[in-house]
Design an enzyme around this catalytic site. Sequence first.
Site, PDB file in Angstrom:
ATOM      1  CG  HIS A 180      99.311  66.429  18.128  1.00  0.00           C
ATOM      2  ND1 HIS A 180      98.531  65.291  18.168  1.00  0.00           N
ATOM      3  CD2 HIS A 180      98.875  67.218  19.132  1.00  0.00           C
ATOM      4  CE1 HIS A 180      97.661  65.401  19.151  1.00  0.00           C
ATOM      5  NE2 HIS A 180      97.843  66.552  19.755  1.00  0.00           N
ATOM      6  CG  HIS A 188      93.987  69.508  23.566  1.00  0.00           C
ATOM      7  ND1 HIS A 188      93.486  68.241  23.656  1.00  0.00           N
ATOM      8  CD2 HIS A 188      95.067  69.424  22.739  1.00  0.00           C
ATOM      9  CE1 HIS A 188      94.200  67.426  22.901  1.00  0.00           C
ATOM     10  NE2 HIS A 188      95.172  68.103  22.340  1.00  0.00           N
ATOM     11  CB  CYS A 199      77.928  44.442  19.788  1.00  0.00           C
ATOM     12  SG  CYS A 199      76.540  44.065  18.705  1.00  0.00           S
ATOM     13  CE1 TYR A 203      72.952  40.992  18.111  1.00  0.00           C
ATOM     14  CE2 TYR A 203      70.602  41.338  18.398  1.00  0.00           C
ATOM     15  CZ  TYR A 203      71.840  41.820  18.067  1.00  0.00           C
ATOM     16  OH  TYR A 203      71.988  43.120  17.686  1.00  0.00           O
TER      17      TYR A 203
HETATM   18  C1  HEM Z   1      98.491  66.494  23.719  1.00  0.00           C
HETATM   19  C2  HEM Z   1      98.094  70.386  20.850  1.00  0.00           C
HETATM   20  C3  HEM Z   1      94.450  68.274  18.446  1.00  0.00           C
HETATM   21  C4  HEM Z   1      94.904  64.329  21.239  1.00  0.00           C
HETATM   22  C5  HEM Z   1      98.672  67.745  23.162  1.00  0.00           C
HETATM   23  C6  HEM Z   1      99.615  68.728  23.635  1.00  0.00           C
HETATM   24  C7  HEM Z   1      99.518  69.803  22.828  1.00  0.00           C
HETATM   25  C8  HEM Z   1      98.510  69.529  21.843  1.00  0.00           C
HETATM   26  C9  HEM Z   1     100.322  71.085  22.931  1.00  0.00           C
HETATM   27  C10 HEM Z   1     100.533  68.547  24.850  1.00  0.00           C
HETATM   28  C11 HEM Z   1      99.843  69.200  26.009  1.00  0.00           C
HETATM   29  C12 HEM Z   1     100.591  69.117  27.309  1.00  0.00           C
HETATM   30  O1  HEM Z   1     100.977  67.983  27.688  1.00  0.00           O
HETATM   31  O2  HEM Z   1     100.779  70.142  27.931  1.00  0.00           O
HETATM   32  C13 HEM Z   1      97.088  70.152  19.960  1.00  0.00           C
HETATM   33  C14 HEM Z   1      96.655  71.101  18.949  1.00  0.00           C
HETATM   34  C15 HEM Z   1      95.631  70.479  18.262  1.00  0.00           C
HETATM   35  C16 HEM Z   1      95.423  69.180  18.855  1.00  0.00           C
HETATM   36  C17 HEM Z   1      97.228  72.489  18.720  1.00  0.00           C
HETATM   37  C18 HEM Z   1      94.826  70.977  17.098  1.00  0.00           C
HETATM   38  C19 HEM Z   1      95.261  71.875  16.240  1.00  0.00           C
HETATM   39  C20 HEM Z   1      94.230  67.040  19.024  1.00  0.00           C
HETATM   40  C21 HEM Z   1      93.189  66.128  18.649  1.00  0.00           C
HETATM   41  C22 HEM Z   1      93.320  65.015  19.444  1.00  0.00           C
HETATM   42  C23 HEM Z   1      94.437  65.234  20.306  1.00  0.00           C
HETATM   43  C24 HEM Z   1      92.152  66.399  17.565  1.00  0.00           C
HETATM   44  C25 HEM Z   1      92.518  63.752  19.515  1.00  0.00           C
HETATM   45  C26 HEM Z   1      91.649  63.341  18.682  1.00  0.00           C
HETATM   46  C27 HEM Z   1      95.916  64.564  22.138  1.00  0.00           C
HETATM   47  C28 HEM Z   1      96.327  63.637  23.154  1.00  0.00           C
HETATM   48  C29 HEM Z   1      97.353  64.260  23.870  1.00  0.00           C
HETATM   49  C30 HEM Z   1      97.559  65.571  23.275  1.00  0.00           C
HETATM   50  C31 HEM Z   1      95.757  62.233  23.387  1.00  0.00           C
HETATM   51  C32 HEM Z   1      98.046  63.705  25.097  1.00  0.00           C
HETATM   52  C33 HEM Z   1      99.274  62.960  24.750  1.00  0.00           C
HETATM   53  C34 HEM Z   1      99.886  62.355  25.995  1.00  0.00           C
HETATM   54  O3  HEM Z   1      99.274  62.383  27.062  1.00  0.00           O
HETATM   55  O4  HEM Z   1     101.015  61.897  25.879  1.00  0.00           O
HETATM   56  N1  HEM Z   1      98.008  68.245  22.064  1.00  0.00           N
HETATM   57  N2  HEM Z   1      96.327  69.021  19.876  1.00  0.00           N
HETATM   58  N3  HEM Z   1      94.961  66.464  20.032  1.00  0.00           N
HETATM   59  N4  HEM Z   1      96.675  65.711  22.228  1.00  0.00           N
HETATM   60 FE1  HEM Z   1      96.507  67.353  21.047  1.00  0.00          FE
HETATM   61  N1  MTE Z   2      68.056  48.135  23.979  1.00  0.00           N
HETATM   62  C1  MTE Z   2      67.086  48.716  23.254  1.00  0.00           C
HETATM   63  N2  MTE Z   2      65.970  49.118  23.888  1.00  0.00           N
HETATM   64  N3  MTE Z   2      67.216  48.891  21.917  1.00  0.00           N
HETATM   65  C2  MTE Z   2      68.349  48.480  21.243  1.00  0.00           C
HETATM   66  O1  MTE Z   2      68.445  48.683  20.027  1.00  0.00           O
HETATM   67  N4  MTE Z   2      70.535  47.336  21.405  1.00  0.00           N
HETATM   68  C3  MTE Z   2      71.190  46.255  22.150  1.00  0.00           C
HETATM   69  C4  MTE Z   2      71.366  46.641  23.613  1.00  0.00           C
HETATM   70  N5  MTE Z   2      70.147  47.162  24.158  1.00  0.00           N
HETATM   71  C5  MTE Z   2      69.379  47.844  21.984  1.00  0.00           C
HETATM   72  C6  MTE Z   2      69.197  47.723  23.379  1.00  0.00           C
HETATM   73  C7  MTE Z   2      72.478  45.831  21.630  1.00  0.00           C
HETATM   74  S1  MTE Z   2      72.476  44.743  20.340  1.00  0.00           S
HETATM   75  C8  MTE Z   2      73.656  46.192  22.239  1.00  0.00           C
HETATM   76  S2  MTE Z   2      75.144  45.565  21.696  1.00  0.00           S
HETATM   77  C9  MTE Z   2      73.682  47.144  23.361  1.00  0.00           C
HETATM   78  O2  MTE Z   2      72.392  47.628  23.682  1.00  0.00           O
HETATM   79  C10 MTE Z   2      74.564  48.328  23.018  1.00  0.00           C
HETATM   80  O3  MTE Z   2      74.587  49.221  24.072  1.00  0.00           O
HETATM   81  P1  MTE Z   2      75.233  50.666  23.893  1.00  0.00           P
HETATM   82  O4  MTE Z   2      74.566  51.332  22.715  1.00  0.00           O
HETATM   83  O5  MTE Z   2      75.008  51.365  25.188  1.00  0.00           O
HETATM   84  O6  MTE Z   2      76.687  50.431  23.603  1.00  0.00           O
END
Ligand code: HEM
Ligand code: MTE
Length: 477
Positions: free
Chosen positions: A40, A64, A185, A323
């Site tokens: 990947h 993607h 937090c 806190y």
């Molecule tokens: C990049 C395929 C799932 C994160 C890519 C690329 C392909 C690909 C082909 C290169 C695209 C390009 O540059 O043209 C896939 C396939 C997946 C999958 C087939 C599932 C079967 C995921 C998931 C994540 C992910 C679940 C994140 C949770 C990324 C990231 C890049 C990337 C961050 C960019 C890497 C970079 O910019 O260097 N993927 N991917 N991918 N993918 Fe996936």
């Molecule tokens: N404001 C309300 N009304 N209720 C909440 O539970 N949690 C606080 C604050 N403001 C809270 C809140 C706490 S402890 C944090 S760290 C931040 O919201 C988290 O903001 P986020 O959920 O947008 O990251």
Amino acid sequence: TNSLPVYSQEEVTKHCSIEKGVWVTYKGGVYDITDFVTVHPGGDKILLAAGKALEPFWALYGVHEQEHVLEILSEYKVGILRAEDSKKDDIKSADPYSTDPTRHPALIVNSVKPFNAEPPPVILTDNYITPTDIFFKRNHLPVPRIDPKTYRLEIEGLPGGTVSLTLDDLKTLFPKRTLIATIQCAGNRRSEMNKVKQVKGLNWGIAAISNAKWSGAYLRDVLYHYGFSPEVAAKARHVQFEGLDVDVTGTPYGASIPINKAMSEEGDVLLAYQMNGEDLPADHGFPVRAIVPGVVGARNIKWLGKIVISEEESQSHWQQNDYKGFSPGTDWDTVDFKSAPAIQELPVQSAITNLADGSSIDRDMDKVTVKGYAWSGGGREVVRVDVSLDGGKTWHVAKLQSSEEIESSAPSPPPGRAWAWKLWEIEIPLPEGAQELEVVCKAVDSSYNTQPDSVAPIWNLRGVLTNAWHQVRVKVK
Ligand code: HEM
Ligand code: MTE
């Protein structure tokens, strides 16, 4: 495809690791991508979706949305997802959390009800601006669902009596201001305190911190508009906030900030109605929240219902009996919450995001890349991040992401108003013969504050303010 078997979500969920096979679903199809994981282009992150649907992850990584990606995926199709599993769960009405919004599956959940979750460290610093879906979420209560048409923001403590604003008033009567601010937090990194000695609180890792672009009206613009004056200022000490989220007794979440922070031209306190260019989402305070940059997350009140200008601090439990920081020698039998001030500005912080504790790296690599975030409270800018591979014996200076790299919309802030984090990175030659690395980072802010070297001397019973050097052990194989 007619002959492909039908699988339940339960079956798909079981395939969540390299050992058990990696299955994902996409638009009703089931895919066994085990063999693709190692090739990947986006690396290990793909495993975050193991056993789950791809859609929410791909929504986060737009790369993607291309035909060649779908072609690759199609090669791995092994089945069809059972129709009823493609639909969302039915809503149960008795549960106060039943109307909570759906959340991104990448989040590491510390508590479901109330919902508390942080993004995996490896994706936290992929973006300077944290995508809204994976921004950490910290709720104390069920998410209140507020109708923007009937929403009112009340302000008490001004000479003319109580003011009641509509959402439209807020958006049209005051200039729209935009700023980038990190929220952290007080409990960020609490899990490291737990390793020293058990504390009370959610077991946060290093990602109860995120950075967003917030837009709204300045609190000071609003208060001046409705009659804030030198006479009011002479008496007022605090600005209290109340949320519209309430507990079983009808008590809202609340907190307060010092009046100077609220009214200073340099305080930049916002009544925000947008996050990253869109309406605030339900989890982050729709329709209006307070953004108090440089100040602990707990005072950034979401679902803001009331503002009170007062001689007193908020009497809320979260201001008075939570806190706050204490000595490592203070325990639950001796603690006197009145003896300590409520946390406001946070201390300097940094952490390593790309290397996990206990992971290993390849001996053949001649360099180690270390990446992370750094931030300080009170608008103090991070001026340096030091990184060590040997537990702090020798140090290297990391490269801070420059403002050009960030975005044209993020010019460097005026002194004392650095509200946003800095991402940093460094490549360090792998020390010859090393079996294990003790990778450490520490940041320095514009007041030359730096982080303490270990957790034990800053341990406190509530597990707040963990900002010791962040340390990860990595094996060299
Ligand atoms: C990049 C395929 C799932 C994160 C890519 C690329 C392909 C690909 C082909 C290169 C695209 C390009 O540059 O043209 C896939 C396939 C997946 C999958 C087939 C599932 C079967 C995921 C998931 C994540 C992910 C679940 C994140 C949770 C990324 C990231 C890049 C990337 C961050 C960019 C890497 C970079 O910019 O260097 N993927 N991917 N991918 N993918 Fe996936
Ligand atoms: N404001 C309300 N009304 N209720 C909440 O539970 N949690 C606080 C604050 N403001 C809270 C809140 C706490 S402890 C944090 S760290 C931040 O919201 C988290 O903001 P986020 O959920 O947008 O990251």
